[in-house]
Design a protein around this motif. Structure first.
Motif, short mmCIF file in Angstrom:
data_model
loop_
_atom_site.label_atom_id
_atom_site.label_comp_id
_atom_site.label_asym_id
_atom_site.label_seq_id
_atom_site.Cartn_x
_atom_site.Cartn_y
_atom_site.Cartn_z
N VAL A 86 0.85 -1.20 0.00
CA VAL A 86 0.00 0.00 0.00
C VAL A 86 0.88 1.25 0.00
O VAL A 86 0.60 2.21 -0.73
N LEU A 87 1.93 1.24 0.79
CA LEU A 87 2.83 2.40 0.84
C LEU A 87 3.47 2.64 -0.54
O LEU A 87 3.55 3.78 -1.00
N ARG A 90 0.96 4.17 -2.77
CA ARG A 90 0.75 5.58 -2.43
C ARG A 90 1.85 6.46 -3.01
O ARG A 90 1.58 7.52 -3.55
N ARG A 91 3.10 5.98 -2.85
CA ARG A 91 4.23 6.76 -3.38
C ARG A 91 4.09 6.90 -4.89
O ARG A 91 4.27 7.98 -5.45
N LEU A 93 1.39 6.72 -6.69
CA LEU A 93 0.25 7.59 -6.97
C LEU A 93 0.66 9.06 -6.85
O LEU A 93 0.29 9.89 -7.67
N GLN A 94 1.43 9.33 -5.80
CA GLN A 94 1.90 10.70 -5.57
C GLN A 94 2.74 11.17 -6.76
O GLN A 94 2.55 12.28 -7.26
N GLN A 97 0.54 11.85 -9.69
CA GLN A 97 -0.21 13.10 -9.52
C GLN A 97 0.70 14.33 -9.70
O GLN A 97 0.30 15.32 -10.28
N SER A 121 -3.90 7.17 -13.00
CA SER A 121 -4.11 7.62 -11.63
C SER A 121 -5.35 6.95 -11.02
O SER A 121 -5.32 6.49 -9.87
N GLN A 125 -5.62 4.39 -7.84
CA GLN A 125 -6.49 4.67 -6.69
C GLN A 125 -7.37 3.46 -6.38
O GLN A 125 -7.57 3.09 -5.23
N GLN A 128 -5.36 0.81 -4.74
CA GLN A 128 -5.08 1.18 -3.35
C GLN A 128 -6.29 0.88 -2.46
O GLN A 128 -6.15 0.36 -1.37
N GLN A 129 -7.48 1.22 -2.98
CA GLN A 129 -8.70 0.95 -2.20
C GLN A 129 -8.87 -0.55 -1.96
O GLN A 129 -9.20 -0.97 -0.86
N GLN A 132 -6.54 -1.65 0.72
CA GLN A 132 -7.00 -1.23 2.05
C GLN A 132 -8.15 -2.12 2.54
O GLN A 132 -8.21 -2.46 3.70
#
Length: 143
Positions: A86-87, A90-91, A93-94, A97, A121, A125, A128-129, A132
């Motif tokens: 997940v981390l 996130r990275r 995705l960042q 973006q 993107s 997302q 990632q969902q 989670q």
């Protein structure tokens, strides 16, 4: 007057009764101690059986506990791996973006490029969902 046999000596008769009673008491005491000895032996055997069962039970409980501990650490490792993933997402995705914002400020970029980046993107997302949700399911299992 030397008649027939002299009548039984009352003292001797009393002695015989006393002797008989003494013998009976001795026998009943011996019998009592025999019973006590048997009871003690039985109690010792029973105690040994109880101790044996207790040892077995403790050994089984220990094995069970170790198995549970192993399962738990496996689950924790799994959970940490998911967390790591997940981390990373996130990275990533960042970065996407950030790229998107820098692209938007650049006039020369094509609409297709922006669309492609937006799609990427969105996909990230979603991933990632999903991750989670999986993590939450894992957490519920531990509670």
């Amino acid at each position: 007057g030397g008649g027939g046999g002299a009548p039984a000596d009352p003292v001797t008769a009393a002695d015989q009764v006393a002797l008989a009673m003494h013998t009976m008491v001795r026998q009943s005491v011996a019998a009592y101690y025999d019973v006590q000895r048997l009871k003690a032996a039985e109690a010792r055997k029973h105690l040994a059986r109880v101790r044996e069962a207790d040892k077995r039970f403790k050994a089984e409980a220990k094995l069970e506990q170790e198995a549970l501990a192993r399962q738990l650490s496996d689950k924790l490792r799994e959970f940490e791996a998911l967390n790591e993933h997940v981390l990373k997402l996130r990275r990533h995705l960042q970065l996407v973006q950030e790229e998107l914002t820098s692209v938007r400020s650049d006039d020369h970029v094509t609409v297709q490029q922006i669309d492609r980046l937006l799609a990427q993107s969105r996909k990230l997302q979603q991933q990632q969902q999903q991750q989670q949700q999986q993590q939450q399911q894992h957490q519920h299992q531990h509670q």
